[in-house]
Write a protein that holds these residues in place. Structure first.
Motif, short mmCIF file in Angstrom:
data_model
loop_
_atom_site.label_atom_id
_atom_site.label_comp_id
_atom_site.label_asym_id
_atom_site.label_seq_id
_atom_site.Cartn_x
_atom_site.Cartn_y
_atom_site.Cartn_z
N THR A 150 -37.72 -40.06 -0.03
CA THR A 150 -38.46 -39.02 -0.75
C THR A 150 -38.09 -39.03 -2.23
OG1 THR A 150 -36.73 -37.57 0.06
CG2 THR A 150 -38.86 -37.47 1.17
N ARG A 151 -39.02 -38.65 -3.03
CA ARG A 151 -38.82 -38.70 -4.47
C ARG A 151 -37.79 -37.65 -4.89
NH1 ARG A 151 -43.53 -40.97 -6.99
NH2 ARG A 151 -43.51 -39.52 -8.73
N PRO A 152 -37.08 -37.96 -5.96
CA PRO A 152 -36.06 -37.01 -6.43
C PRO A 152 -36.71 -35.75 -6.99
CG PRO A 152 -36.36 -38.82 -8.00
CD PRO A 152 -37.17 -39.16 -6.78
N THR A 153 -36.06 -34.63 -6.77
CA THR A 153 -36.57 -33.36 -7.28
C THR A 153 -35.72 -32.93 -8.47
OG1 THR A 153 -35.10 -31.88 -6.09
CG2 THR A 153 -36.97 -32.80 -4.87
N SER A 154 -36.11 -31.86 -9.07
CA SER A 154 -35.36 -31.37 -10.22
C SER A 154 -33.95 -30.98 -9.78
CB SER A 154 -36.06 -30.18 -10.86
OG SER A 154 -36.16 -29.13 -9.92
N ARG A 155 -33.82 -30.62 -8.52
CA ARG A 155 -32.49 -30.25 -8.03
C ARG A 155 -31.58 -31.48 -7.98
NH1 ARG A 155 -33.96 -26.49 -4.29
NH2 ARG A 155 -34.01 -25.09 -6.01
N ASP A 156 -32.15 -32.60 -7.60
CA ASP A 156 -31.37 -33.83 -7.59
C ASP A 156 -30.89 -34.18 -9.00
OD1 ASP A 156 -31.78 -34.15 -4.86
OD2 ASP A 156 -33.71 -35.14 -5.19
N VAL A 157 -31.78 -34.00 -9.93
CA VAL A 157 -31.42 -34.28 -11.31
C VAL A 157 -30.29 -33.34 -11.74
CG1 VAL A 157 -32.21 -34.25 -13.69
CG2 VAL A 157 -33.74 -35.05 -11.88
N ALA A 158 -30.45 -32.08 -11.34
CA ALA A 158 -29.43 -31.09 -11.70
C ALA A 158 -28.07 -31.51 -11.16
CB ALA A 158 -29.82 -29.72 -11.13
N ARG A 159 -28.06 -31.87 -9.90
CA ARG A 159 -26.82 -32.29 -9.27
C ARG A 159 -26.21 -33.46 -10.05
NH1 ARG A 159 -27.75 -30.84 -4.03
NH2 ARG A 159 -29.61 -32.14 -4.15
N ALA A 160 -27.04 -34.43 -10.35
CA ALA A 160 -26.56 -35.63 -11.04
C ALA A 160 -26.01 -35.29 -12.42
CB ALA A 160 -27.69 -36.65 -11.15
N ALA A 161 -26.61 -34.31 -13.05
CA ALA A 161 -26.18 -33.98 -14.42
C ALA A 161 -25.12 -32.90 -14.42
CB ALA A 161 -27.39 -33.54 -15.24
N GLY A 162 -24.84 -32.37 -13.25
CA GLY A 162 -23.82 -31.33 -13.15
C GLY A 162 -24.24 -30.00 -13.75
N VAL A 163 -25.51 -29.68 -13.61
CA VAL A 163 -26.00 -28.39 -14.11
C VAL A 163 -26.86 -27.73 -13.04
CG1 VAL A 163 -26.00 -29.15 -16.51
CG2 VAL A 163 -28.03 -29.44 -15.10
N SER A 164 -27.43 -26.60 -13.34
CA SER A 164 -28.28 -25.93 -12.37
C SER A 164 -29.71 -26.43 -12.50
CB SER A 164 -28.28 -24.43 -12.61
OG SER A 164 -29.02 -24.14 -13.78
#
Lengths: 338, 338
Positions: free
Chosen positions: A6-20
DNA sequence: CAGCTGAAGTTGTACGTATAACCCCGTCCG
DNA sequence: CGGACGGGGTTATACGTACAACTTCAGCTG
């Protein structure tokens, strides 16, 4: 419908960047000034890049309650004119972050199978070109903003209208032919109950009628080369003195007129003048090249979209017809002295 | 963006019908057999009708995780051929509840301003016609299902491909001309680095080369009437014995060839045979009507969409080229005996 | 009559995003 | 030195839908 992973969501990005997740939305939505530090913003953007993140449009549209999408309804896309209208509309739309989706007429694709399919894309508004309004009401929800192209401004039910200056186009044609000295006309008319074609017939009749000793015959035909050929040949063989000029509602009809002339051994423009309308690619392909009225289809589409955007903003769309221009080529000449 | 009164939701319908929102979803989604009584179902449908309810596509797509939308990428919609491809694709799509949205090439609309605009609609897959794959990768997310039309099956990177039988088309043309007795050919070639045009050049050269005493000259030109006119005139005026047949990559180029012939006082087909490719409306508009290869563009689009749907279902799309057919008209004849 | 079954619903939740409302902490001012 | 303030975030929620899981109740069976 399995899309592998499945495609990455904004939450995945958040996790990767260490933010909300909210921070991601802020940054990527370009609303972060004074809310997120430059450094974190950069981190977020990097993470989005790395993951190949694309926002889910469906979610965004749902949240925002708008689709940033307009529907363009055209009779037939294979008509170069409407394809150009699309391109114009799409260009303006893209500038405003809008998309344009097509509905190539009830005929082309068939009526939507169920009432919902007609709402295929989530729509913010509709641009309808050269359409009867009945077919439209089915598509149009209840009060979707509507812009009508090529329709009678008098009965467009409050919808904004954008038009080419058809009237002036016909005047330019008739003035050209009258000046050349033509008196007997054949009007090769599109057999369609539509506003533009009404206007063309009316203007041709009145304008030519204002000169002395003139006559206008009319032959109706569907907009096909064969139809026009048959209608023209038939009319030219009719009783009484033969017309010296054929005024066609459309370039395609002019091609039929050319073929009829050839069959009857008439040379264009010496024995017979022919004019078209639209200035499609056809016009310069045939020999002699066709004298016709040039319509700026792309501009037409652009104006249509501009008008729709104005309506969506609650403004009043700009008024005024789009000018058209007679292009004199090789298919018109003075009539042979009798 | 104020849309007067907001549109009714499934919850409004539920309220009106005195049931829960879920029941509405069940009924309208046609999944109610054995879950809702006939009577309530009818009540729900009535309420939906009365309120003019249209489901919110954005919400539905979000829920289902699919957009039921395919992107069609074409070089230029104003080319009748691609417009027809669209119509074919859209017809099949509609049958499966899919929509088709267009991206008329980087040139037509300009590259998407930001990386996100390229994903304007939520997409399930892409059909790309006659495109280089570089432009595509920008649009294609990471692993969006892809079907390529008119591209080299050998290096399509695992994407399914659908093709017209170009090779056979060229064979039919060359066989026709060789049989008529032509020995000296001019190939009016589209100046585009694309698979189809490579194939055309290659097949023409080898096929004609198999006969004795033959010669193929090539003139490259952009696909415009004026360009073809210039290239053809130039080539026909070249040194050595004049070609007796011009094989054009495209109908539009043939129009240029016609004009060149006229300028040089050569009559078609007596002094010069001309062939096209595509069988656009142009082909029967010009005089003499053009001998050309008929391509079924709509079928092409249909097959493309069918293949994409197959990929989406996880099946292997059907193989096999779409047959094409030489249509012999008035532009070819035996060469004048020298 | 306890227990089961099936019809006819309902309640609850998740999809991924944008944004309103809140929170924490260091700084600066009075 | 208390409090106002703003920078830099976070938490929580809503958008409208589809559907899994639960509920209720009438009818039937053993």
């Amino acid at each position: 419908m399995a899309r592998g992973s499945t495609r990455p969501t904004s939450r995945d990005v958040a996790r990767a960047a260490g933010v909300s997740q909210a921070a991601v939305s802020l940054v990527l939505g370009d609303k972060w000034r004074g809310r997120v530090s430059e450094a974190t913003a950069a981190r977020v953007r990097q993470a989005a890049q790395d993951l190949g993140y694309r926002p889910n449009l469906a979610a965004r549209n749902l949240r925002l309650g708008q689709a940033r999408t307009a529907l363009l309804v055209v009779p037939a896309l294979t008509n170069e004119f409407f394809a150009a209208v699309y391109e114009g509309a799409a260009r303006i739309a893209a500038k405003h972050g809008f998309g344009v989706v097509l509905y190539p007429s009830p005929e082309g694709i068939g009526p939507a199978p169920d009432p919902f399919a007609s709402a295929r894309a989530a729509l913010d508004g509709i641009i309808a070109s050269s359409m009867a309004s009945e077919a439209l009401t089915e598509i149009r929800g209840d009060d979707l903003p509507l812009v009508m192209l090529d329709s009678d401004p008098a009965d467009s039910l409050g919808a904004a209208t954008v038009n080419l200056d058809i009237t002036d186009g016909m005047h330019q044609i008739t003035d050209h032919l009258l000046t050349l000295g033509h008196r007997r006309y054949l009007h090769l008319a599109a057999d369609i109950d539509s506003w533009t074609f009404h206007v063309r017939a009316r203007e041709l009749a009145t304008r030519v009628g204002q000169a002395a000793d003139t006559e206008v015959r009319t032959a109706k035909t569907p907009i096909t080369i064969e139809g026009a050929l048959a209608a023209a040949e038939n009319a030219l063989n009719g009783p009484g003195p033969r017309p010296t000029a054929i005024v066609c509602d459309d370039d395609k009809l002019a091609v039929g007129a050319y073929k009829a002339a050839r069959r009857l051994g008439l040379r264009i423009p010496n024995d017979l003048s022919v004019t078209g309308f639209d200035d499609l690619a056809l016009a310069t392909a045939i020999e002699p090249e066709l004298t016709t009225v040039h319509l700026d289809a792309e501009l037409f589409g652009e104006r249509g979209m501009t008008a729709l955007l104005a309506v969506l903003e609650g403004e009043t769309p700009p008024e005024g017809n789009i000018p058209v221009e007679l292009v004199v080529r090789g298919s018109t000449a003075p009539p042979r002295p009798s």
